[in-house]
Design an enzyme around this catalytic site. Sequence first.
Site, PDB file in Angstrom:
ATOM      1  N   CYS A  54      64.821  44.603 -25.823  1.00 54.36           N
ATOM      2  CA  CYS A  54      64.415  43.563 -26.787  1.00 54.36           C
ATOM      3  C   CYS A  54      65.141  42.225 -26.625  1.00 54.36           C
ATOM      4  O   CYS A  54      64.482  41.187 -26.498  1.00 54.36           O
ATOM      5  CB  CYS A  54      64.539  44.050 -28.222  1.00 54.36           C
TER       6      CYS A  54
ATOM      7  N   ARG B  91      72.170  54.591 -22.389  1.00 51.32           N
ATOM      8  CA  ARG B  91      72.695  54.816 -23.736  1.00 51.32           C
ATOM      9  C   ARG B  91      73.779  55.871 -23.679  1.00 51.32           C
ATOM     10  O   ARG B  91      73.613  56.911 -23.052  1.00 51.32           O
ATOM     11  CB  ARG B  91      71.571  55.273 -24.677  1.00 51.32           C
TER      12      ARG B  91
ATOM     13  N   GLN C  58      61.347  53.281 -20.539  1.00 51.79           N
ATOM     14  CA  GLN C  58      60.316  53.453 -21.559  1.00 51.79           C
ATOM     15  C   GLN C  58      59.053  52.706 -21.170  1.00 51.79           C
ATOM     16  O   GLN C  58      59.105  51.771 -20.379  1.00 51.79           O
ATOM     17  CB  GLN C  58      60.792  52.873 -22.896  1.00 51.79           C
TER      18      GLN C  58
ATOM     19  N   ASP D  59      57.885  50.384 -22.609  1.00 49.64           N
ATOM     20  CA  ASP D  59      58.354  49.494 -23.664  1.00 49.64           C
ATOM     21  C   ASP D  59      57.596  48.171 -23.622  1.00 49.64           C
ATOM     22  O   ASP D  59      57.226  47.691 -22.553  1.00 49.64           O
ATOM     23  CB  ASP D  59      59.848  49.224 -23.407  1.00 49.64           C
TER      24      ASP D  59
ATOM     25  N   HIS E 173      57.298  44.301 -26.078  1.00 47.58           N
ATOM     26  CA  HIS E 173      57.528  43.510 -27.284  1.00 47.58           C
ATOM     27  C   HIS E 173      56.381  42.543 -27.441  1.00 47.58           C
ATOM     28  O   HIS E 173      56.082  41.781 -26.528  1.00 47.58           O
ATOM     29  CB  HIS E 173      58.875  42.797 -27.202  1.00 47.58           C
TER      30      HIS E 173
ATOM     31  N   LYS F  25      57.563  50.703 -40.039  1.00 49.56           N
ATOM     32  CA  LYS F  25      57.445  51.404 -38.756  1.00 49.56           C
ATOM     33  C   LYS F  25      56.410  52.515 -38.833  1.00 49.56           C
ATOM     34  O   LYS F  25      56.235  53.143 -39.869  1.00 49.56           O
ATOM     35  CB  LYS F  25      58.815  51.995 -38.426  1.00 49.56           C
TER      36      LYS F  25
ATOM     37  N   HIS G  93      57.965  46.006 -31.689  1.00 50.67           N
ATOM     38  CA  HIS G  93      58.521  46.846 -30.616  1.00 50.67           C
ATOM     39  C   HIS G  93      57.584  48.041 -30.516  1.00 50.67           C
ATOM     40  O   HIS G  93      57.269  48.648 -31.532  1.00 50.67           O
ATOM     41  CB  HIS G  93      59.894  47.421 -30.958  1.00 50.67           C
TER      42      HIS G  93
END
Length: 578
Positions: free
Chosen positions: A276, A305, A323, A325, A327, A407, A453
């Site tokens: 992000c 992580r 991911q 992923d 945005h 979410k 996200h």
Amino acid sequence: MSTLETKRHSLAHLMAAAVKEMWPQAKLAIGPAIDNGFYYDIDFAGASINDTQLKEIEKKMTHLVKQNLEFTRTEKNIEEALAWARAEKDPYKEEIISDLKEKGETTVSFYTVGQFTDLCRGPHVENTKEIKPHSFKLDKLAGAYWRGDEKNKMLTRLYGLAFDTKEELDEYLKMMAEAEKRDHRQLGKDLDLFMNHELAPGMPFFLPKGMILLQELLKFVRSYSYGDGYYEVRTPQILNAELWKISGHWEHYQEDMFCLHHAEDDIDLGIKPMNCPAHMLIFKRDLHSYKELPLRLAETTTLYRNEKSGTLHGLTRVRSLSQDDSHIFARPDQILDEISTLLDKIKMIYRVFDLEIDEIHLSTRPAHFLGEKSVWDEAEANLKQALEKAKLAYHINEGDGAFYGPKIDVKVKDAIGRQWQLATIQLDFQLPQRFALKYTEADGSAKTPVVIHRALLGSMERFLGVIIEHYAGAFPLWLSPVQVKLISVAKTHLPACQKLANELKEAGIRVEIDENNETVGNKIRKAIKEKVPYMLVIGDKEAAAEKLVVRDRGAKETREISREDFLKELTDKIKNYT
Ligand SMILES: [Zn+2]
Ligand SMILES: [Zn+2]
């Protein structure tokens, strides 16, 4: 009626009661309910305990349950409670009570069932008759550090399984037995997909065949999780701490990050645990007009992580992950359309993998939240509307959202009925503010975009772990690392194998020839173990014949098919993701 969670936690008390009867010197730490039952961390003060004794504890618990005992609540003031813990010579309870005292608690509650009293906040069943005698089972023993800290003493964790009924427990046990047979860590080894190494705990090494799976998955992601209107980018893995300070990760997430210090430049750096903040910098690079939104930046590079060693598990709990992923930078009036499109993608994607959408949760505005209430209301209404439009049933977790935005979580059910949380769509009102992101409205005013996200498969590693178990390693054709296996009966048949292999390769099919000097029977058994979708044995007869003789995965008999039809069958299946 008590909830299942209450029953599970009450059983933890009964387990502790049984343990104290058998080992009066045992010291009790904590005993919460968990997803499939309960546990209690116990210090057996040097005594060792085995599976036979676990059975005895279970028998004692059943006996207690059948006595229809009541759980009764009493209170002690904090000093009395401390005195109680000292009298019990239980350092763990003493520590818990001391902590409560430090937090300003003046009284604490205790619950007694039968002869056994334990410090607890509750709630519990009112009477043990609410628990069905054969609805639980003590499962296993494990080691667990007091308070999860390896500097502390190692305690014994006794796990129990518990459900509302015996039938549900049996169903669960059956599922777990099936799950064990398809453990992705074992299949990953057997099928040469990935390996782990003690020199990089929690960071899987993808082997050539696993890499094919990952690449196929990435291709799929690029077409369907992303697709039109998504722009893939690649941002640095290591970024200056200043960035993580702006994003808030330095303050709130640092423990979960791998950080380092650059001696020459004398700066702190953080290895990215998520994309992000870097995407915020890309958005900030240009001026944006309202007409350019939504802008969707996508990235699949590896994230790191710092997960605790004890929690690492194959591909499903890792320290290095990537991911699907993205945005999405959007205007508030674009939220509904964006979410609708994402939900359609989710439905399509899970259908391809035969994963059934099981539960959807919408988490809404918590007590402490960032931004305008009206903006939240509007956004939450949009999310609900999108879910309804997509004809997806959902639960609302009222007040359970993050302080920066509502979410949607999507959970799926796999082939053996296990639930996995995969997709997350998170609205974010905060990050655009922290980075002072702006776009220009039609009237020339500067506005702050909303960030969405979103990851639909979640982490690629975890998703792979899930589908390895879901398919039990027998992947659909399009994903299979080897799609066709050719087995030569003798060396003389190798040219015929080679010729067919070339034809298949030309059509984009992944084919392998087993030219080892082994018996045909052995080679067939090997191909079956490798779970290859199609196997063709080529001997004199087959080499001379017009038609191919194909053995489908799982089939006992072979079938004849023309080369042309075989190629068409395979290419059609691959094209249709089957
Ligand atoms: Zn309790
Ligand atoms: Zn993000």
